[in-house]
Design a protein around this motif. Structure first.
Motif, PDB file in Angstrom:
ATOM      1  N   THR A 109     -65.568  -2.754 -31.981  1.00 42.36           N
ATOM      2  CA  THR A 109     -66.945  -2.774 -32.475  1.00 42.36           C
ATOM      3  C   THR A 109     -67.020  -3.318 -33.892  1.00 42.36           C
ATOM      4  O   THR A 109     -68.021  -3.936 -34.282  1.00 42.36           O
ATOM      5  CB  THR A 109     -67.530  -1.344 -32.417  1.00 42.36           C
ATOM      6  OG1 THR A 109     -67.422  -0.848 -31.080  1.00 42.36           O
ATOM      7  CG2 THR A 109     -68.982  -1.325 -32.838  1.00 42.36           C
ATOM      8  N   SER A 110     -65.945  -3.124 -34.669  1.00 41.34           N
ATOM      9  CA  SER A 110     -65.902  -3.600 -36.056  1.00 41.34           C
ATOM     10  C   SER A 110     -65.840  -5.117 -36.165  1.00 41.34           C
ATOM     11  O   SER A 110     -66.032  -5.679 -37.245  1.00 41.34           O
ATOM     12  CB  SER A 110     -64.680  -3.007 -36.761  1.00 41.34           C
ATOM     13  OG  SER A 110     -63.475  -3.508 -36.174  1.00 41.34           O
ATOM     14  N   GLY A 111     -65.535  -5.783 -35.034  1.00 41.74           N
ATOM     15  CA  GLY A 111     -65.340  -7.233 -35.058  1.00 41.74           C
ATOM     16  C   GLY A 111     -63.885  -7.638 -34.986  1.00 41.74           C
ATOM     17  O   GLY A 111     -63.571  -8.809 -34.724  1.00 41.74           O
ATOM     18  N   ALA A 112     -62.964  -6.703 -35.226  1.00 39.40           N
ATOM     19  CA  ALA A 112     -61.542  -7.009 -35.125  1.00 39.40           C
ATOM     20  C   ALA A 112     -61.141  -7.223 -33.671  1.00 39.40           C
ATOM     21  O   ALA A 112     -61.753  -6.655 -32.753  1.00 39.40           O
ATOM     22  CB  ALA A 112     -60.718  -5.875 -35.732  1.00 39.40           C
ATOM     23  N   LEU A 113     -60.126  -8.036 -33.465  1.00 40.06           N
ATOM     24  CA  LEU A 113     -59.556  -8.273 -32.142  1.00 40.06           C
ATOM     25  C   LEU A 113     -58.125  -7.756 -32.112  1.00 40.06           C
ATOM     26  O   LEU A 113     -57.339  -8.071 -33.003  1.00 40.06           O
ATOM     27  CB  LEU A 113     -59.554  -9.760 -31.805  1.00 40.06           C
ATOM     28  CG  LEU A 113     -60.897 -10.458 -31.629  1.00 40.06           C
ATOM     29  CD1 LEU A 113     -60.662 -11.938 -31.347  1.00 40.06           C
ATOM     30  CD2 LEU A 113     -61.686  -9.830 -30.489  1.00 40.06           C
ATOM     31  N   SER A 114     -57.804  -6.978 -31.074  1.00 41.57           N
ATOM     32  CA  SER A 114     -56.425  -6.529 -30.869  1.00 41.57           C
ATOM     33  C   SER A 114     -55.890  -7.159 -29.595  1.00 41.57           C
ATOM     34  O   SER A 114     -56.613  -7.254 -28.600  1.00 41.57           O
ATOM     35  CB  SER A 114     -56.342  -5.010 -30.737  1.00 41.57           C
ATOM     36  OG  SER A 114     -56.759  -4.358 -31.902  1.00 41.57           O
ATOM     37  N   THR A 115     -54.629  -7.546 -29.630  1.00 44.38           N
ATOM     38  CA  THR A 115     -53.935  -8.009 -28.433  1.00 44.38           C
ATOM     39  C   THR A 115     -52.897  -6.969 -28.054  1.00 44.38           C
ATOM     40  O   THR A 115     -52.082  -6.574 -28.899  1.00 44.38           O
ATOM     41  CB  THR A 115     -53.248  -9.369 -28.671  1.00 44.38           C
ATOM     42  OG1 THR A 115     -54.216 -10.315 -29.108  1.00 44.38           O
ATOM     43  CG2 THR A 115     -52.592  -9.866 -27.398  1.00 44.38           C
ATOM     44  N   ILE A 116     -52.915  -6.501 -26.806  1.00 43.44           N
ATOM     45  CA  ILE A 116     -51.984  -5.467 -26.378  1.00 43.44           C
ATOM     46  C   ILE A 116     -51.192  -5.948 -25.161  1.00 43.44           C
ATOM     47  O   ILE A 116     -51.747  -6.593 -24.270  1.00 43.44           O
ATOM     48  CB  ILE A 116     -52.702  -4.141 -26.060  1.00 43.44           C
ATOM     49  CG1 ILE A 116     -51.689  -3.044 -25.704  1.00 43.44           C
ATOM     50  CG2 ILE A 116     -53.759  -4.315 -24.966  1.00 43.44           C
ATOM     51  CD1 ILE A 116     -52.274  -1.659 -25.646  1.00 43.44           C
TER      52      ILE A 116
ATOM     53  N   ASP B 291     -49.761  -2.510 -11.134  1.00 35.64           N
ATOM     54  CA  ASP B 291     -49.292  -3.615 -11.971  1.00 35.64           C
ATOM     55  C   ASP B 291     -48.336  -3.090 -13.034  1.00 35.64           C
ATOM     56  O   ASP B 291     -48.579  -2.043 -13.640  1.00 35.64           O
ATOM     57  CB  ASP B 291     -50.474  -4.318 -12.634  1.00 35.64           C
ATOM     58  CG  ASP B 291     -51.320  -5.083 -11.630  1.00 35.64           C
ATOM     59  OD1 ASP B 291     -50.748  -5.598 -10.653  1.00 35.64           O
ATOM     60  OD2 ASP B 291     -52.547  -5.150 -11.818  1.00 35.64           O
ATOM     61  N   THR B 292     -47.256  -3.831 -13.254  1.00 38.66           N
ATOM     62  CA  THR B 292     -46.212  -3.377 -14.175  1.00 38.66           C
ATOM     63  C   THR B 292     -46.103  -4.228 -15.433  1.00 38.66           C
ATOM     64  O   THR B 292     -45.260  -3.956 -16.295  1.00 38.66           O
ATOM     65  CB  THR B 292     -44.856  -3.345 -13.457  1.00 38.66           C
ATOM     66  OG1 THR B 292     -44.606  -4.623 -12.840  1.00 38.66           O
ATOM     67  CG2 THR B 292     -44.828  -2.246 -12.409  1.00 38.66           C
ATOM     68  N   HIS B 293     -46.916  -5.249 -15.558  1.00 42.75           N
ATOM     69  CA  HIS B 293     -47.024  -6.020 -16.806  1.00 42.75           C
ATOM     70  C   HIS B 293     -48.512  -6.261 -17.043  1.00 42.75           C
ATOM     71  O   HIS B 293     -49.176  -6.936 -16.243  1.00 42.75           O
ATOM     72  CB  HIS B 293     -46.278  -7.350 -16.719  1.00 42.75           C
ATOM     73  CG  HIS B 293     -46.298  -8.120 -18.013  1.00 42.75           C
ATOM     74  ND1 HIS B 293     -45.271  -8.053 -18.934  1.00 42.75           N
ATOM     75  CD2 HIS B 293     -47.224  -8.958 -18.550  1.00 42.75           C
ATOM     76  CE1 HIS B 293     -45.568  -8.819 -19.976  1.00 42.75           C
ATOM     77  NE2 HIS B 293     -46.746  -9.377 -19.760  1.00 42.75           N
ATOM     78  N   VAL B 294     -49.034  -5.676 -18.106  1.00 44.62           N
ATOM     79  CA  VAL B 294     -50.464  -5.761 -18.395  1.00 44.62           C
ATOM     80  C   VAL B 294     -50.650  -6.225 -19.833  1.00 44.62           C
ATOM     81  O   VAL B 294     -50.024  -5.698 -20.762  1.00 44.62           O
ATOM     82  CB  VAL B 294     -51.161  -4.399 -18.214  1.00 44.62           C
ATOM     83  CG1 VAL B 294     -52.657  -4.528 -18.458  1.00 44.62           C
ATOM     84  CG2 VAL B 294     -50.885  -3.823 -16.823  1.00 44.62           C
ATOM     85  N   THR B 295     -51.491  -7.222 -20.002  1.00 44.70           N
ATOM     86  CA  THR B 295     -51.789  -7.705 -21.339  1.00 44.70           C
ATOM     87  C   THR B 295     -53.286  -7.923 -21.456  1.00 44.70           C
ATOM     88  O   THR B 295     -53.975  -8.113 -20.447  1.00 44.70           O
ATOM     89  CB  THR B 295     -51.031  -9.010 -21.649  1.00 44.70           C
ATOM     90  OG1 THR B 295     -51.195  -9.354 -23.023  1.00 44.70           O
ATOM     91  CG2 THR B 295     -51.510 -10.153 -20.777  1.00 44.70           C
ATOM     92  N   GLY B 296     -53.797  -7.843 -22.677  1.00 47.10           N
ATOM     93  CA  GLY B 296     -55.229  -8.025 -22.825  1.00 47.10           C
ATOM     94  C   GLY B 296     -55.686  -8.088 -24.265  1.00 47.10           C
ATOM     95  O   GLY B 296     -54.905  -7.843 -25.194  1.00 47.10           O
ATOM     96  N   ILE B 297     -56.937  -8.409 -24.422  1.00 51.58           N
ATOM     97  CA  ILE B 297     -57.593  -8.470 -25.731  1.00 51.58           C
ATOM     98  C   ILE B 297     -58.602  -7.339 -25.807  1.00 51.58           C
ATOM     99  O   ILE B 297     -59.400  -7.134 -24.885  1.00 51.58           O
ATOM    100  CB  ILE B 297     -58.287  -9.824 -25.945  1.00 51.58           C
ATOM    101  CG1 ILE B 297     -57.266 -10.967 -25.872  1.00 51.58           C
ATOM    102  CG2 ILE B 297     -59.012  -9.852 -27.289  1.00 51.58           C
ATOM    103  CD1 ILE B 297     -57.901 -12.340 -25.812  1.00 51.58           C
ATOM    104  N   LEU B 298     -58.554  -6.600 -26.896  1.00 50.94           N
ATOM    105  CA  LEU B 298     -59.499  -5.516 -27.151  1.00 50.94           C
ATOM    106  C   LEU B 298     -60.486  -5.999 -28.208  1.00 50.94           C
ATOM    107  O   LEU B 298     -60.077  -6.384 -29.315  1.00 50.94           O
ATOM    108  CB  LEU B 298     -58.770  -4.273 -27.649  1.00 50.94           C
ATOM    109  CG  LEU B 298     -57.512  -3.852 -26.882  1.00 50.94           C
ATOM    110  CD1 LEU B 298     -56.864  -2.649 -27.571  1.00 50.94           C
ATOM    111  CD2 LEU B 298     -57.835  -3.544 -25.433  1.00 50.94           C
ATOM    112  N   HIS B 299     -61.755  -5.973 -27.878  1.00 53.92           N
ATOM    113  CA  HIS B 299     -62.807  -6.395 -28.797  1.00 53.92           C
ATOM    114  C   HIS B 299     -63.369  -5.142 -29.463  1.00 53.92           C
ATOM    115  O   HIS B 299     -64.117  -4.380 -28.840  1.00 53.92           O
ATOM    116  CB  HIS B 299     -63.911  -7.137 -28.036  1.00 53.92           C
ATOM    117  CG  HIS B 299     -63.421  -8.283 -27.202  1.00 53.92           C
ATOM    118  ND1 HIS B 299     -63.484  -9.599 -27.616  1.00 53.92           N
ATOM    119  CD2 HIS B 299     -62.842  -8.315 -25.974  1.00 53.92           C
ATOM    120  CE1 HIS B 299     -62.989 -10.386 -26.680  1.00 53.92           C
ATOM    121  NE2 HIS B 299     -62.585  -9.633 -25.668  1.00 53.92           N
TER     122      HIS B 299
END
Length: 363
Positions: free
Chosen positions: A235-242, A225-233
């Motif tokens: 442990t601190s409770g913060a959410l990252s979108t990559i 796959d050459t386009h990957v996106t996601g949400i990282l949960h």
């Protein structure tokens, strides 16, 4: 200081020259040998170093005077070379990712632990003043409690400039496994470990055309796959979108933004050691640039190896690299299965690098 630490380099491709800019004259290091499948390339690199030999891989591994292997091979070979080094009672510091898949990466750490050997892994760009100043700013409470982050890496693909880009489009490659380690490692430095991920991915083109070098015009088959996106949960409770993509022409997005209750932080490219950190505090009229407050000043590739060899609590650890690989491979599996998935590993948030001038880390 005692005798310099003797290292052997396996893999004499273009990235080795970047490492050698840091390591060749460092008083704590002696580059004792270089090995590569292309013997002439190994000989060329060795010829540019004092008291360095070009050796076959097997002979380099058997040299008992060499204490650490710097593994600069392609991702598909990372696990085999690291395990060979450990079997010969040598520490390993490798290019990212730690391995092309989790079973190989776990084997590296398990066997190293059993042998009481240290494993380190790139990226070490996050130890420069860019990401470390951002980390220091967050730790100082200048954005309040961190709530979320956005990370974006978008390019049209490495085949436009790389003469042999095939491995970027084979298992172990792709934008997430290739460039994701910089962004995920930075996010872990900034926000701590990740407990689960939710992903989506696409492969909109099945072939790529090499744009430069002697193979210009040749087609490369796309197997990942050459386009990957996601949400990282976190442990601190913060959410990252990559988002990592080889299917974009250009982006105006900041490489990383971190948002907190009382401020937002623009973080420079984690593939670079430096860059401006910009802060927008709640109620302020505009962004302001934060003066460098942490990190190895004027660092370059190889600083992670020096950090591993010269500090009591190394920061570019195999444990961190395993967690990053876990996050990436689980994100790809999440995209395939269409559901949130937990990670099977965790890691400590690495220690902040104090602001360290070159005269200190180069000694």
């Amino acid at each position: 200081m005692g005798e310099p630490h003797r290292i052997g380099i396996v893999g004499a491709g273009w990235i080795s020259s970047a490492y050698l800019e840091t390591l060749r004259d460092h008083p704590a290091i002696t580059v004792a040998a270089v090995a590569d499948l292309d013997e002439s390339r190994a000989a060329e690199v060795a010829a540019g170093l004092a008291d360095c030999r070009a050796l076959p891989v097997d002979a380099l591994m058997k040299d008992s005077s060499i204490r650490t292997i710097l593994n600069l091979t392609i991702p598909a070979a990372h696990a085999a070379v690291a395990l060979d080094a450990i079997a010969h009672d040598k520490q390993v510091y490798g290019e990212k990712p730690l391995a092309a898949e989790m079973s190989g990466a776990r084997s590296i750490l398990d066997r190293a632990a059993a042998a009481e050997l240290t494993v380190g892994c790139a990226p070490d760009t996050v130890l420069g003043t860019g990401v470390q100043t951002a980390r220091s700013t967050i730790d100082a409470g200048l954005i309040g409690r961190p709530l979320s982050a956005v990370a974006v890496m978008a390019t049209p693909g490495h085949e436009r400039w790389h003469h042999n880009p095939d491995f970027y489009y084979r298992p172990g490659g792709g934008p997430l496994l290739d460039m994701g380690p910089y962004y995920l490692t930075a996010l872990i430095h900034l926000l701590g470990p990740i407990e689960a991920v939710t992903g989506a991915a696409a492969r909109p083109r099945l072939t790529r055309v090499i744009g430069a070098g002697p193979r210009a015009g040749d087609q490369v088959q796309v197997e990942v796959d050459t386009h990957v996106t996601g949400i990282l949960h976190h442990t601190s409770g913060a959410l990252s979108t990559i988002t990592t993509s080889f299917d974009a022409v250009r982006t105006t997005a900041a490489p990383i933004e971190v948002h907190g209750e009382t401020g937002s932080l623009a973080v420079p490219d984690p593939n670079m050691f430096t860059g401006d950190v910009r802060l927008f505090e709640l109620g302020a009229p505009d962004w302001r640039t934060v003066a460098p407050s942490a990190g190895y000043v004027d660092a370059a590739r190889g600083i992670g190896l020096l950090d591993m060899l010269t500090t009591p609590s190394p920061r570019a650890t195999g444990t961190l690299a395993l967690h990053v690989l876990d996050a990436m491979t689980t994100l790809l599996r999440s995209a395939d299965e269409g559901r949130r998935l937990p990670l099977t590993t965790t890691t400590d948030r690495p220690d902040l690098v104090p602001l360290t001038p070159p005269r200190t880390w180069r000694q």
